[in-house]
Scaffold this active site. Structure first.
Site, PDB file in Angstrom:
ATOM      1  N   CYS A   1      37.775  67.995  91.459  1.00 16.67           N
ATOM      2  CA  CYS A   1      38.325  67.512  91.060  1.00 16.67           C
ATOM      3  C   CYS A   1      38.555  67.375  90.556  1.00 16.67           C
ATOM      4  O   CYS A   1      39.618  67.284  88.433  1.00 16.67           O
ATOM      5  CB  CYS A   1      39.478  66.166  91.840  1.00 16.67           C
ATOM      6  SG  CYS A   1      40.579  65.229  91.467  1.00 16.67           S
TER       7      CYS A   1
ATOM      8  N   CYS B   1      42.315  68.516  89.789  1.00 18.25           N
ATOM      9  CA  CYS B   1      43.093  68.657  88.823  1.00 18.25           C
ATOM     10  C   CYS B   1      43.343  68.327  88.553  1.00 18.25           C
ATOM     11  O   CYS B   1      43.474  68.193  87.192  1.00 18.25           O
ATOM     12  CB  CYS B   1      42.904  66.795  90.774  1.00 18.25           C
ATOM     13  SG  CYS B   1      42.324  66.288  92.492  1.00 18.25           S
TER      14      CYS B   1
ATOM     15  N   LYS C   1      43.284  70.661  85.480  1.00 17.72           N
ATOM     16  CA  LYS C   1      44.654  71.874  85.782  1.00 17.72           C
ATOM     17  C   LYS C   1      45.990  70.648  85.520  1.00 17.72           C
ATOM     18  O   LYS C   1      46.422  71.200  85.120  1.00 17.72           O
ATOM     19  CB  LYS C   1      44.162  71.606  87.683  1.00 17.72           C
ATOM     20  CG  LYS C   1      46.102  72.004  87.946  1.00 17.72           C
ATOM     21  CD  LYS C   1      46.368  71.964  89.431  1.00 17.72           C
ATOM     22  CE  LYS C   1      46.249  70.646  89.276  1.00 17.72           C
ATOM     23  NZ  LYS C   1      46.334  70.338  90.688  1.00 17.72           N
TER      24      LYS C   1
ATOM     25  N   TYR D   1      49.266  76.984  97.051  1.00 17.43           N
ATOM     26  CA  TYR D   1      49.731  75.977  95.822  1.00 17.43           C
ATOM     27  C   TYR D   1      48.686  75.794  94.461  1.00 17.43           C
ATOM     28  O   TYR D   1      49.634  76.105  93.194  1.00 17.43           O
ATOM     29  CB  TYR D   1      49.811  73.868  95.862  1.00 17.43           C
ATOM     30  CG  TYR D   1      48.542  73.647  95.853  1.00 17.43           C
ATOM     31  CD1 TYR D   1      47.962  73.433  94.901  1.00 17.43           C
ATOM     32  CD2 TYR D   1      47.891  73.834  97.563  1.00 17.43           C
ATOM     33  CE1 TYR D   1      46.576  72.954  95.456  1.00 17.43           C
ATOM     34  CE2 TYR D   1      46.535  73.259  97.902  1.00 17.43           C
ATOM     35  CZ  TYR D   1      45.898  72.507  96.537  1.00 17.43           C
ATOM     36  OH  TYR D   1      44.402  72.138  96.705  1.00 17.43           O
TER      37      TYR D   1
ATOM     38  N   GLU E   1      50.670  77.411  91.187  1.00  9.78           N
ATOM     39  CA  GLU E   1      50.527  76.139  90.308  1.00  9.78           C
ATOM     40  C   GLU E   1      50.044  77.245  88.669  1.00  9.78           C
ATOM     41  O   GLU E   1      50.566  76.650  87.336  1.00  9.78           O
ATOM     42  CB  GLU E   1      49.665  75.077  90.232  1.00  9.78           C
ATOM     43  CG  GLU E   1      50.521  73.986  90.889  1.00  9.78           C
ATOM     44  CD  GLU E   1      49.364  72.541  91.801  1.00  9.78           C
ATOM     45  OE1 GLU E   1      49.431  71.409  92.232  1.00  9.78           O
ATOM     46  OE2 GLU E   1      48.148  73.358  91.060  1.00  9.78           O
TER      47      GLU E   1
ATOM     48  N   HIS F   1      70.932  53.612  87.603  1.00 12.02           N
ATOM     49  CA  HIS F   1      71.736  55.375  86.456  1.00 12.02           C
ATOM     50  C   HIS F   1      71.166  55.313  84.687  1.00 12.02           C
ATOM     51  O   HIS F   1      71.432  53.699  84.957  1.00 12.02           O
ATOM     52  CB  HIS F   1      72.738  54.590  87.518  1.00 12.02           C
ATOM     53  CG  HIS F   1      74.188  55.749  86.506  1.00 12.02           C
ATOM     54  ND1 HIS F   1      73.647  56.944  87.117  1.00 12.02           N
ATOM     55  CD2 HIS F   1      74.828  55.884  85.416  1.00 12.02           C
ATOM     56  CE1 HIS F   1      75.239  57.396  86.544  1.00 12.02           C
ATOM     57  NE2 HIS F   1      75.559  56.555  85.032  1.00 12.02           N
TER      58      HIS F   1
ATOM     59  N   GLU G   1      68.290  58.549  91.525  1.00 11.22           N
ATOM     60  CA  GLU G   1      69.347  58.020  92.094  1.00 11.22           C
ATOM     61  C   GLU G   1      69.985  58.304  93.582  1.00 11.22           C
ATOM     62  O   GLU G   1      70.541  58.072  94.271  1.00 11.22           O
ATOM     63  CB  GLU G   1      70.504  57.382  91.193  1.00 11.22           C
ATOM     64  CG  GLU G   1      70.829  58.509  90.961  1.00 11.22           C
ATOM     65  CD  GLU G   1      71.777  58.118  89.828  1.00 11.22           C
ATOM     66  OE1 GLU G   1      72.990  57.365  89.667  1.00 11.22           O
ATOM     67  OE2 GLU G   1      71.730  58.666  88.221  1.00 11.22           O
TER      68      GLU G   1
END
Length: 478
Positions: free
Chosen positions: A42, A47, A50, A177, A181, A461, A466
């Site tokens: 990681c 992670c 990346k 992924y 990615e 908002h 939302e």
């Protein structure tokens, strides 16, 4: 029997380091061995670097957006050597923090490869042999390269951060992924990216509607994504290949592959399963990962290995050998850093605090840092409808910031709801910052929130998120 240590941890990734520190805090005598760099996949080659590359790659679109919003900016070339130097400085800093945390916790660090000799004995490559009452294996996983002619010419995700220069063109093999990615990252950094995946759609296992929108967005941003396609062989390009610009039949729908600098002067010749050929400066394999269980003495110690090469453990991360435990990717349960950390903490609760603790592997949120980004938790629409009747609430729209800038990007918000209990069984978001949104939505879903709980929540908002609380009618029932 007297042991040298109460706990010996093999592997200095996030899970192993956390377990070692927390165990030491109980007063246990702890040592940890790591053969490469502290921080594991990681921090050093996953992670963290990346995500920093994701940030860097996003600026190419930000320049165009800024001009649309009235800023007078001129694009400049991306300076890979400058970025890479700063990236590695950051990784060095983080590794230093990991070492300091271990040292401050009283954990002895062994910069060596460790292997098991028996249920309580560890041999180090430094020549030492030590004993421990408990042994925790946290050796993680590694990229797998397919067995095809010329595969040794390619690279994996481990190597991408070490390149001296960015390639002008790259072929990424895989549809998970990691492949998807890096396709977005390198495309954003100015590399001409092609991606081959043998399946019908990328991101297998994720919600079909969500992954379809991700694939569509990747293509719109310039990734040459080819589904139902794999490679059968590759080799160093010959002079004849280079003179022909590396094209046999066409890779891109009957069209020649273009190279940013004209004809390539070097590269890798690739032949695809559909008979097409092309030359790329680089080929990257992202075709899966395997647990790091080889040559660490597991068989000698009597530890069972599963059919995928994983260490077989029970709900408490204990192997069939009572003194030996394993956590993280090496067990091939859920390959996520936060899960490995949770498993490490549960191990300490169970073994050193007398509080048997299981890790709940259900309803784990995750983010896929593709471009567009996806956040997800719970059941996909396809999984849920095979279990019980469900209602699907979904909306896709062009968000305000993209519409104003003239971009075509669309986002998606989706809730999978049980018709019987009204519980939200799954949430899938494709949007900028989807990972940030799914983390907060995951709290409600983990608590068992119903669709009506979402409906009762007042919208913020104007935001994209939302839409999660304003979808009143299902788009379909299944």
């Amino acid at each position: 029997m007297t042991f040298d240590y109460d706990l010996f941890v093999i592997g200095g990734g996030s899970g192993g380091v956390r377990a070692a520190r927390v165990a030491a805090a109980t007063g246990a005598k702890v040592a940890l061995a790591e053969e490469f760099r502290m921080g594991g996949t990681c921090v050093i080659r996953g992670c963290v670097p990346k995500k920093l590359m994701v940030f860097a790659s996003g600026y190419s679109e930000m320049f165009a957006d800024a001009r649309a919003y009235g800023w007078d900016l001129t694009d400049g070339p991306f300076d890979w050597p400058r970025f890479r130097a700063k990236l590695h400085d950051e990784l060095d800093r983080l590794e230093g923090i990991y070492r300091k945390l271990l040292d401050n916790s009283g954990v002895e660090i062994c910069d060596a490869r460790a292997s098991l000799k028996d249920a309580h004995t560890v041999a180090l490559s430094s020549g030492r042999t030590v004993t421990a009452k408990h042994i925790l294996i946290a050796t993680g996983g590694r990229p797998v390269v397919p067995d095809i002619p010329g595969a040794e010419l390619g690279i994996t995700s481990n190597d991408i951060f070490l390149l001296d220069e960015l390639p002008k063109s790259i072929l990424i093999i895989g549809g998970g992924y990691i492949a998807s990615e890096f396709a977005g990252i390198l495309n954003g950094l100015g590399v001409q990216v092609s991606q081959f995946y043998r399946g019908a759609q990328i991101l297998r296992g994720f919600d079909d509607e969500a992954r379809g929108l991700v694939a569509e967005g990747m293509r719109e941003k310039g990734v040459n994504l080819h589904l139902g396609t794999n490679i059968v062989e590759m080799r160093a390009a010959t002079e004849e290949d280079l003179q022909n610009n590396g094209i046999g039949a066409a890779v891109e729908q009957g069209k020649p592959v273009s190279f940013p600098s004209g004809k390539p002067t070097k590269g890798i010749w690739v032949k695809a399963t559909n008979g097409t050929e092309a030359i790329f400066d680089q080929v990257m394999f992202a075709t899966g990962r395997a647990p790091n269980t080889e040559n660490i003495g597991l068989a000698e110690a009597g530890v069972q290995i599963g059919r995928r090469g994983e260490i077989v453990v029970d709900a408490y991360s204990q192997t069939g050998v009572p003194s030996i435990y394993a956590i993280g990717d090496v067990t091939d349960r859920v390959q996520l850093t936060p899960v490995a950390i949770r498993e490490g903490m549960a191990f300490v609760e169970t073994v050193f605090k007398g509080n048997p603790t299981k890790v709940d592997h259900k309803l784990i949120p995750s983010a896929i840092f593709t471009q567009p980004e996806m956040g997800t938790i719970g059941l996909t629409e396809e999984e849920a409808r095979d279990i019980e009747p469900v209602e699907i609430y979904c909306t896709s729209f062009k968000p305000m910031n993209h519409a104003f800038a003239g971009r075509t990007d669309r986002v998606m918000m989706k809730l999978v709801v049980s018709s019987a209990t009204r519980k939200v069984l799954g949430c899938h978001i494709v949007a900028d910052h989807a990972g940030e949104m799914i983390q907060l939505a995951a709290i409600a879903i983990k608590m068992g929130a119903t669709k009506e709980d979402f409906d009762r929540t007042v919208a913020v908002h104007p935001t994209m998120a939302e839409e999660l609380v304003t979808m009143k009618d299902p788009v379909r029932r299944a």
